[in-house]
Scaffold this active site. Structure first.
Site, PDB file in Angstrom:
ATOM      1  N   GLY A 515       0.822  -1.204   0.000  1.00 48.09           N
ATOM      2  CA  GLY A 515       0.000   0.000   0.000  1.00 48.09           C
ATOM      3  C   GLY A 515       0.853   1.249   0.000  1.00 48.09           C
ATOM      4  O   GLY A 515       2.061   1.217   0.261  1.00 48.09           O
ATOM      5  N   GLY A 520       3.339   7.524   3.592  1.00 48.37           N
ATOM      6  CA  GLY A 520       4.458   6.703   3.161  1.00 48.37           C
ATOM      7  C   GLY A 520       4.006   5.386   2.567  1.00 48.37           C
ATOM      8  O   GLY A 520       2.822   5.148   2.351  1.00 48.37           O
ATOM      9  N   VAL A 522       3.748   1.207   2.465  1.00 48.61           N
ATOM     10  CA  VAL A 522       3.606   0.100   3.402  1.00 48.61           C
ATOM     11  C   VAL A 522       4.095  -1.186   2.758  1.00 48.61           C
ATOM     12  O   VAL A 522       3.739  -1.490   1.610  1.00 48.61           O
ATOM     13  CB  VAL A 522       2.135  -0.095   3.815  1.00 48.61           C
ATOM     14  CG1 VAL A 522       2.039  -1.083   4.961  1.00 48.61           C
ATOM     15  CG2 VAL A 522       1.518   1.227   4.207  1.00 48.61           C
ATOM     16  N   LYS A 536       5.370   0.449   7.826  1.00 46.23           N
ATOM     17  CA  LYS A 536       5.068   1.712   7.156  1.00 46.23           C
ATOM     18  C   LYS A 536       6.330   2.573   7.183  1.00 46.23           C
ATOM     19  O   LYS A 536       6.816   2.961   8.248  1.00 46.23           O
ATOM     20  CB  LYS A 536       3.905   2.416   7.850  1.00 46.23           C
ATOM     21  CG  LYS A 536       3.661   3.793   7.303  1.00 46.23           C
ATOM     22  CD  LYS A 536       2.257   4.281   7.559  1.00 46.23           C
ATOM     23  CE  LYS A 536       1.308   3.655   6.592  1.00 46.23           C
ATOM     24  NZ  LYS A 536      -0.035   4.212   6.642  1.00 46.23           N
ATOM     25  N   ASP A 633      -7.913  11.405   8.909  1.00 45.87           N
ATOM     26  CA  ASP A 633      -7.813  10.852   7.560  1.00 45.87           C
ATOM     27  C   ASP A 633      -8.503   9.500   7.500  1.00 45.87           C
ATOM     28  O   ASP A 633      -7.946   8.518   7.049  1.00 45.87           O
ATOM     29  CB  ASP A 633      -6.356  10.742   7.143  1.00 45.87           C
ATOM     30  CG  ASP A 633      -6.219  10.538   5.639  1.00 45.87           C
ATOM     31  OD1 ASP A 633      -5.139  10.134   5.188  1.00 45.87           O
ATOM     32  OD2 ASP A 633      -7.208  10.756   4.921  1.00 45.87           O
TER      33      ASP A 633
END
Ligand SMILES: *[C@@H]1O[C@H](CO)[C@@H](O)[C@H](O)[C@H]1NC(C)=O
Ligand SMILES: *[C@@H]1O[C@H](CO)[C@@H](O)[C@H](O)[C@H]1NC(C)=O
Ligand SMILES: *[C@@H]1O[C@H](CO)[C@@H](O)[C@H](O)[C@H]1NC(C)=O
Ligand SMILES: *[C@@H]1O[C@H](CO)[C@@H](O)[C@H](O)[C@H]1NC(C)=O
Ligand SMILES: *[C@@H]1O[C@H](CO)[C@@H](O)[C@H](O)[C@H]1NC(C)=O
Ligand SMILES: *[C@@H]1O[C@H](CO)[C@@H](O)[C@H](O)[C@H]1NC(C)=O
Length: 822
Positions: A515, A520, A522, A536, A633
């Protein structure tokens, strides 16, 4: 002989068992084993033994709730050691509880003589003593005015001034022993009345004065459609009480050791669920930041001095012990004229010695305070009327707390020079900033020209070398100094070795990338021991230094909840910061619900479970964890799913790491994802827990519909999901929103409730949106009527709602005209 006795006992029991109902008369006797049951069958009064104790107590508990929950105890401090106790109405008309030898061990103390006394257990849990003749039905004595540790709806916590009676909560000593414990919660009448939670005589927590519709220190406890709170103050009585509007819901408030807890009963899971409690965070503890200090749990450290004050004991202050408080920098000078500094979002300081005048306006209050040289601060006494009334303080200001969301305006007296100096300072700062930025601009453009030239000449140089900094060999050769090594071992922060991470992720192999987000990339990894992890690798734009980063990670590692992804630790290498999480087999929600092929994996019951799980996680972040965290978020790709499809919120707390200081109610750096951002956050940078509620609402609508908020196409028009849902709602066709691919069996009621709640959460005005605890309540409550939602905030990243609407529905839609005309 023994058999005979038993027979006698049996016979006598038979005799007494014949007596039933809710009333005790002067001729009857309530023996151990018998109970009074309120008329509607809600409460039961009888003898019980708590927990593992063998002692007997007379008490009241819920009849319909299978987990015996005692709400009142008569003989708290003098238990019966056998089953021979009995309750009767004595000659003076008082209730008398006697032991096997007919010795009274507890009695009521009503003084008036009753001609025809009866004792009755009412359906609200009140056990009352009254005269059966009297027409007025006034109670001579009531258990509601003699509480144990529980405040039931309708009970009064406070003072009956006429009778000189106080009603307060006292904890049980422990769960096996209802005797009076060390903690009390009561209403203090001096100044502006407030309630105090005390351990012995030491104050632990204070809920602040009543400011019209809530307590100053409990902004989240505002009345809603389930429960309403009230504070009554007149010549006869001063008390706090609450009532439950929806009678299908059972609430209780209990003082449980050092916590005041509010529970709700859920039949579906057959248990009490804790949904609110205080003290909750560090800032709730009384006088945490001393006199003239204020506490904000979103700051680190939490204590600050009020502007114009400095730490009294800087050494302790820096060691994060704020209890000495702050002292004034510039002396007040009443003659020359002082001024007032306005602070907002404040829990008013201790009002025990404050003076309250309800009848005057805030402006009169200011003048009154200004004229009186010993007046140090003032505030409105009734904010429900838009700020009227007056509270003034003449003693040092203690136990100030600042909220992100809630609280009220508070005005502190400062020397005139302190206030003027401040505005002068501001000017200077602005000038410096302007000059500085101009200089930077100049330097920047010179630098850019320079760099461009150089780049042309040497395109293979610096930029291509840079990533090598991270390559394997560089790391293996670089070893830590002993000093650094020991520092790592000393900290309680779980630190991963960089080599470990490299081996686990196979040197950050691209194939292991699972991801990428704003914070950042992952990677999936596998530790040598076999545990799967997600790493991450934070982008380097972190504004924080190493120490702050570590502090934040420590804090986030402490947040543990079944619906949050667990942070296992971090890894720090040079400029690189990495966070290590548990790995989630089913990846993120967006990879399933928006994928036509995979979305049938999530049947409606699973989706409903996911929605509830996310709500639980958010309630924890917003209020239950020690550190109130706003996610900022929240979106489908940040909801991860484990093997059993349990939802786990990820990336919580990252806003703290990246945001640094601006955890205040306003930020210049808007972080988040368009489509999930509340209008006030996206456009004005104002955020609060209600911005998360908005994102949650969007998420719910996405889960129900299987559609992304952005980019749905309805007959060639691209509109957002909120506008689409809102239109269907207004047209009464809301079930069309439901994901068609689901088919199968689903509860239409649950789907409707979720959509309704989703719309309720995305309302344009933050104030209209519910808080997360309320959301959870609405999700779980079976018989609850949700209010009608108002129009949602249609922010879609480019235009404001009205523009977007007129653009997407060019003609022939009635609901549009309504929206535009608003
Ligand atoms: C109650 O009765 C007693 C004696 O029967 C009497 O002395 C007393 O004054 C009475 N009290 C009231 C309040 O009537
Ligand atoms: C109360 O009084 C009424 C009428 O005076 C009577 O019918 C009733 O039985 C009494 N209740 C009790 C519990 O004594
Ligand atoms: C309260 O409980 C503790 C044990 O938990 C016991 O030692 C103490 O004596 C109890 N206090 C009272 C007043 O009963
Ligand atoms: C007291 O609180 C604890 C945890 O907060 C809870 O487990 C316990 O059930 C509570 N006791 C009562 C009587 O509510
Ligand atoms: C506060 O103002 C409201 C609205 O005007 C009013 O109903 C209420 O009685 C006031 N409270 C007090 C304590 O004066
Ligand atoms: C001035 O303020 C002090 C402290 O609040 C108070 O005790 C005093 O009564 C006030 N004086 C007047 C004249 O209002």
């Amino acid at each position: 002989m023994k058999t005979f006795l038993l027979l006698l006992l049996f016979l006598s029991n038979l005799f007494y068992n014949s007596f039933a109902g809710d009333t005790l008369t002067p001729n009857s006797l309530l023996k151990d084993g018998q109970t009074l049951i309120s008329a509607g069958g809600f409460f039961k009064l009888g003898f019980f033994s708590p927990g593992s104790s063998t002692m007997k107590y007379l008490g009241i508990w819920y009849m319909k709730i299978p987990v015996q929950t005692v709400v009142w105890v008569a003989n708290r401090d003098i238990p019966l050691s056998d089953s021979l106790g009995s309750l009767k109405i004595g000659e003076t008309g008082n209730l008398i509880l006697s032991d096997g030898l007919q010795r009274p061990i507890w009695s009521t103390t009503a003084t008036s003589n009753l001609s025809n006394p009866i004792a009755q257990l009412l359906d609200n849990g009140n056990f009352v003593l009254r005269n059966n003749d009297s027409i007025s039905e006034s109670y001579i004595w009531e258990s509601f005015y003699n509480p144990s540790d529980t405040l039931l709806p309708g009970m009064k916590l406070g003072w009956n001034l006429k009778a000189g009676l106080e009603s307060k909560l006292t904890t049980w000593n422990n769960s096996n022993d209802p005797s009076n414990g060390d903690y009390t919660f009561n209403l203090d009448l001096s100044g502006s009345p407030e309630m105090f939670l005390r351990h012995g005589s030491q104050i632990i927590y204070r809920n602040g004065p009543w400011t019209g519709f809530q307590f100053s220190g409990e902004p989240e406890m505002d009345s809603n459609s389930y429960i309403s709170f009230d504070f009554i103050s007149n010549q006869d009585e001063i008390y706090y009480t609450y009532k439950v509007i929806d009678s299908s819901v059972t609430f209780r408030l209990v003082l449980n050791q050092s916590q005041l807890q509010r529970y709700i009963w859920y039949d579906s899971v057959s248990s009490w669920s804790l949904y609110w409690y205080v003290p909750r965070d560090q800032c709730d503890s009384y006088a945490e930041c001393g006199p003239y200090g204020f506490c904000n749990s979103n700051y680190s450290p939490v204590c600050r001095c009020v502007q114009g004050f400095k730490p009294k004991n800087p050494q302790n202050w820096n060691l994060r012990d704020g209890s000495d408080g702050c002292v004034r920098v510039t002396k007040l000078d009443c003659e020359k004229g002082d001024g007032f500094l306005k602070m907002n979002g404040i829990k008013l300081p201790d009002t025990t010695k404050a003076i309250v005048i309800q009848s005057i306006s805030l402006e009169e209050c200011r003048l009154r305070c200004l004229k009186n040289c010993s007046c140090l601060a003032y505030a409105s006494a009734n904010i429900s009327a838009g700020g009227t009334g007056c509270i003034t303080w003449g003693t040092e200001l203690i136990d100030l707390k600042q909220f992100i969301d809630g609280g009220q305006d508070f005005y502190i007296r400062l020397a005139a020079s302190e206030l003027k100096g401040n505005s002068k300072k501001k000017h200077i700062i602005i000038i410096v900033v302007v000059i500085f930025s101009m200089l930077m601009l100049l330097l920047g453009s010179i630098g850019y020209c320079f760099w461009k030239n150089k780049k042309m000449k040497n395109i293979t140089g610096y930029w291509r070398n840079k990533p090598r900094q991270l390559s394997f060999d560089t790391v293996i050769t670089g070893h830590l100094s002993d000093d650094e090594e020991s520092r790592r071992q000393n900290t309680d922060l779980p630190l991963f070795n960089f080599e470990t991470i490299l081996i686990a992720t196979e040197n950050f192999l691209i194939a292991n990338k699972i991801g990428e987000g704003g914070f950042g990339i992952v990677y999936k990894g596998k530790l040598v021991e076999g545990q799967e992890i997600a790493v991450k690798r934070l982008s380097k734009s972190s504004l924080q230094g190493l120490e702050e980063f570590k502090n934040e990670v420590k804090l986030i590692a402490k947040l543990q909840h079944i619906n949050l992804v667990r942070l296992l630790g971090c890894c720090i290498q040079g400029e690189e910061n990495m966070l290590v999480y548990e790995y989630m087999q089913n990846r993120s929600l967006d990879t399933i619900i928006f994928d036509k092929a995979r979305s049938p994996l999530l049947s409606w019951p699973i989706r409903f479970k996911i929605i509830i799980g996310i709500a639980r996680g958010l309630v924890y972040l917003h209020q239950d964890s020690r550190f109130r965290i706003i996610h900022r978020d929240l979106k489908a790709s940040n909801i991860l799913l484990d093997k059993e499809m349990n939802p786990k919120i990820s990336d919580f707390g990252l806003a703290r790491i990246f945001g640094g200081e601006d955890t205040n109610a306003y930020t210049k750096r808007v972080m988040g994802t368009y489509g999930y951002m509340s209008p006030e956050y996206a456009m004005d940078g104002i955020f609060s827990v209600k911005s998360d509620v908005f994102s949650f609402g969007v998420l719910v609508l996405e889960i129900v519909s299987g559609k992304k908020n952005k980019g749905i196409h309805i007959s060639d028009e691209r509109i957002n999901l909120l506008a689409y849902a809102w239109n269907l709602w207004k047209e009464g066709k809301i079930l069309e929103l439901f994901d068609a691919s689901l088919g199968g069996s689903y509860s239409e009621l649950e789907v409707l409730r979720c959509i309704h709640l989703g719309l309720f959460c995305v309302q344009e005005r933050a104030d209209d949106r519910p808080s997360m605890p309320l959301v959870l309540l609405m999700l779980s409550g079976a018989n609850v009527v949700l209010p009608q939602p108002k129009n949602p905030g249609f922010w879609d990243g480019e235009r404001s709602s009205e523009m977007k609407m007129s653009w997407s529905f060019s003609a022939n839609d009635m609901s549009v005209t309504k929206l535009e005309g608003r």
